[in-house]
Design a protein around this motif. Structure first.
Motif, PDB file in Angstrom:
ATOM      1  N   MET A   1      28.045  -1.413  47.720  1.00  0.00           N
ATOM      2  CA  MET A   1      28.136   0.013  47.933  1.00  0.00           C
ATOM      3  C   MET A   1      26.769   0.639  47.669  1.00  0.00           C
ATOM      4  O   MET A   1      26.038   0.231  46.791  1.00  0.00           O
ATOM      5  N   ASN A   2      26.485   1.647  48.411  1.00  0.00           N
ATOM      6  CA  ASN A   2      25.204   2.345  48.372  1.00  0.00           C
ATOM      7  C   ASN A   2      24.988   3.017  47.007  1.00  0.00           C
ATOM      8  O   ASN A   2      25.833   3.787  46.561  1.00  0.00           O
ATOM      9  N   PRO A   3      23.865   2.732  46.334  1.00  0.00           N
ATOM     10  CA  PRO A   3      23.620   3.373  45.031  1.00  0.00           C
ATOM     11  C   PRO A   3      23.467   4.891  45.132  1.00  0.00           C
ATOM     12  O   PRO A   3      23.816   5.611  44.197  1.00  0.00           O
ATOM     13  N   ALA A   4      22.959   5.387  46.252  1.00  0.00           N
ATOM     14  CA  ALA A   4      22.850   6.838  46.429  1.00  0.00           C
ATOM     15  C   ALA A   4      24.237   7.471  46.500  1.00  0.00           C
ATOM     16  O   ALA A   4      24.456   8.569  45.961  1.00  0.00           O
ATOM     17  N   PHE A   5      25.181   6.781  47.144  1.00  0.00           N
ATOM     18  CA  PHE A   5      26.564   7.265  47.212  1.00  0.00           C
ATOM     19  C   PHE A   5      27.144   7.376  45.812  1.00  0.00           C
ATOM     20  O   PHE A   5      27.736   8.402  45.451  1.00  0.00           O
ATOM     21  N   LYS A   6      26.984   6.327  45.026  1.00  0.00           N
ATOM     22  CA  LYS A   6      27.533   6.319  43.665  1.00  0.00           C
ATOM     23  C   LYS A   6      26.905   7.425  42.823  1.00  0.00           C
ATOM     24  O   LYS A   6      27.596   8.098  42.056  1.00  0.00           O
ATOM     25  N   SER A   7      25.608   7.591  42.954  1.00  0.00           N
ATOM     26  CA  SER A   7      24.905   8.611  42.183  1.00  0.00           C
ATOM     27  C   SER A   7      25.399  10.008  42.541  1.00  0.00           C
ATOM     28  O   SER A   7      25.689  10.823  41.660  1.00  0.00           O
ATOM     29  N   ARG A   8      25.481  10.290  43.849  1.00  0.00           N
ATOM     30  CA  ARG A   8      25.977  11.601  44.293  1.00  0.00           C
ATOM     31  C   ARG A   8      27.420  11.812  43.861  1.00  0.00           C
ATOM     32  O   ARG A   8      27.795  12.900  43.429  1.00  0.00           O
ATOM     33  N   GLN A   9      28.228  10.759  43.971  1.00  0.00           N
ATOM     34  CA  GLN A   9      29.637  10.872  43.640  1.00  0.00           C
ATOM     35  C   GLN A   9      29.836  11.153  42.152  1.00  0.00           C
ATOM     36  O   GLN A   9      30.629  12.018  41.781  1.00  0.00           O
ATOM     37  N   LEU A  10      29.132  10.426  41.314  1.00  0.00           N
ATOM     38  CA  LEU A  10      29.248  10.629  39.873  1.00  0.00           C
ATOM     39  C   LEU A  10      28.765  12.023  39.486  1.00  0.00           C
ATOM     40  O   LEU A  10      29.411  12.715  38.688  1.00  0.00           O
ATOM     41  N   SER A  11      27.659  12.449  40.060  1.00  0.00           N
ATOM     42  CA  SER A  11      27.137  13.784  39.782  1.00  0.00           C
ATOM     43  C   SER A  11      28.140  14.851  40.195  1.00  0.00           C
ATOM     44  O   SER A  11      28.387  15.817  39.460  1.00  0.00           O
ATOM     45  N   PHE A  12      28.730  14.678  41.375  1.00  0.00           N
ATOM     46  CA  PHE A  12      29.710  15.658  41.841  1.00  0.00           C
ATOM     47  C   PHE A  12      30.948  15.664  40.951  1.00  0.00           C
ATOM     48  O   PHE A  12      31.485  16.740  40.641  1.00  0.00           O
ATOM     49  N   LEU A  13      31.436  14.499  40.561  1.00  0.00           N
ATOM     50  CA  LEU A  13      32.625  14.450  39.709  1.00  0.00           C
ATOM     51  C   LEU A  13      32.389  15.170  38.385  1.00  0.00           C
ATOM     52  O   LEU A  13      33.258  15.904  37.906  1.00  0.00           O
ATOM     53  N   ILE A  14      31.229  14.965  37.790  1.00  0.00           N
ATOM     54  CA  ILE A  14      30.913  15.652  36.533  1.00  0.00           C
ATOM     55  C   ILE A  14      30.867  17.163  36.758  1.00  0.00           C
ATOM     56  O   ILE A  14      31.425  17.935  35.966  1.00  0.00           O
ATOM     57  N   GLN A  15      30.222  17.586  37.843  1.00  0.00           N
ATOM     58  CA  GLN A  15      30.156  19.018  38.156  1.00  0.00           C
ATOM     59  C   GLN A  15      31.538  19.587  38.441  1.00  0.00           C
ATOM     60  O   GLN A  15      31.873  20.696  38.000  1.00  0.00           O
ATOM     61  N   ASN A  16      32.354  18.832  39.176  1.00  0.00           N
ATOM     62  CA  ASN A  16      33.694  19.294  39.529  1.00  0.00           C
ATOM     63  C   ASN A  16      34.571  19.427  38.283  1.00  0.00           C
ATOM     64  O   ASN A  16      35.326  20.390  38.156  1.00  0.00           O
ATOM     65  N   ILE A  17      34.463  18.473  37.381  1.00  0.00           N
ATOM     66  CA  ILE A  17      35.226  18.559  36.128  1.00  0.00           C
ATOM     67  C   ILE A  17      34.780  19.781  35.334  1.00  0.00           C
ATOM     68  O   ILE A  17      35.615  20.531  34.815  1.00  0.00           O
ATOM     69  N   ALA A  18      33.471  19.994  35.245  1.00  0.00           N
ATOM     70  CA  ALA A  18      32.952  21.150  34.502  1.00  0.00           C
ATOM     71  C   ALA A  18      33.412  22.458  35.134  1.00  0.00           C
ATOM     72  O   ALA A  18      33.875  23.374  34.429  1.00  0.00           O
ATOM     73  N   VAL A  19      33.297  22.563  36.455  1.00  0.00           N
ATOM     74  CA  VAL A  19      33.728  23.779  37.151  1.00  0.00           C
ATOM     75  C   VAL A  19      35.224  24.005  36.945  1.00  0.00           C
ATOM     76  O   VAL A  19      35.659  25.136  36.677  1.00  0.00           O
ATOM     77  N   THR A  20      36.002  22.951  37.039  1.00  0.00           N
ATOM     78  CA  THR A  20      37.449  23.072  36.867  1.00  0.00           C
ATOM     79  C   THR A  20      37.797  23.547  35.466  1.00  0.00           C
ATOM     80  O   THR A  20      38.619  24.462  35.302  1.00  0.00           O
ATOM     81  N   LEU A  21      37.189  22.956  34.454  1.00  0.00           N
ATOM     82  CA  LEU A  21      37.484  23.356  33.081  1.00  0.00           C
ATOM     83  C   LEU A  21      37.053  24.793  32.807  1.00  0.00           C
ATOM     84  O   LEU A  21      37.788  25.555  32.154  1.00  0.00           O
ATOM     85  N   ILE A  22      35.901  25.176  33.307  1.00  0.00           N
ATOM     86  CA  ILE A  22      35.419  26.545  33.101  1.00  0.00           C
ATOM     87  C   ILE A  22      36.316  27.555  33.811  1.00  0.00           C
ATOM     88  O   ILE A  22      36.753  28.553  33.209  1.00  0.00           O
ATOM     89  N   LEU A  23      36.614  27.298  35.083  1.00  0.00           N
ATOM     90  CA  LEU A  23      37.473  28.226  35.833  1.00  0.00           C
ATOM     91  C   LEU A  23      38.876  28.295  35.244  1.00  0.00           C
ATOM     92  O   LEU A  23      39.456  29.384  35.123  1.00  0.00           O
ATOM     93  N   PHE A  24      39.420  27.143  34.855  1.00  0.00           N
ATOM     94  CA  PHE A  24      40.757  27.118  34.266  1.00  0.00           C
ATOM     95  C   PHE A  24      40.770  27.894  32.947  1.00  0.00           C
ATOM     96  O   PHE A  24      41.704  28.655  32.670  1.00  0.00           O
TER      97      PHE A  24
END
Length: 133
Positions: A1-24
């Motif tokens: 699997m592409n390391p750039a994919f993993k990097s972007r995916q992990l970064s997005f998941l962390i951001q998405n979790i943070a956004v979700t917790l803050i908005l909630f």
């Protein structure tokens, strides 16, 4: 699997979790202080789980296609956004079909985060699409 994919995916998941917790947290706080006597049909946590899952799936599919070399992802994004709208209507069917007279608070409870997540999706996708592979 592409390391750039993993990097972007992990970064997005962390951001998405943070956004979700803050908005909630903000949403829960506002409802606790300003809408304590309103009974909602759909619990707030279910609204945020729906948004988190749908946003993560949309970003993941687009990120995967982009990592495979397909840079023309506009049609894919529009198709998934249309699917997301259909899923939103299906998710809100219990509210829309209920006999309750006051459906507006439940609909607002859903669509305010919906548009905030849509903004977050577009911002996240355009930020990595602007970078050259």
């Amino acid at each position: 699997m592409n390391p750039a994919f993993k990097s972007r995916q992990l970064s997005f998941l962390i951001q998405n979790i943070a956004v979700t917790l803050i908005l909630f947290g903000i949403h829960s706080y506002l409802l606790f202080h300003f809408a304590e006597n309103i009974n909602f049909i759909i619990p707030l946590w279910q609204v945020y789980v729906f948004h988190f899952v749908v946003t993560t799936l949309l970003y993941s599919v687009i990120n995967f296609q982009y990592s495979r070399g397909k840079t023309e992802i506009f049609n894919l994004f529009m198709g998934f956004t249309f699917l997301k709208m259909i899923l939103a209507i299906v998710f809100l069917l219990p509210v829309l079909l209920s006999d309750t007279e006051h459906k507006q608070p439940d609909v607002f409870n859903f669509f305010i985060p919906y548009f905030l997540y849509l903004f977050f999706e577009v911002f996240s996708l355009t930020s990595f699409l602007q970078k050259k592979p």
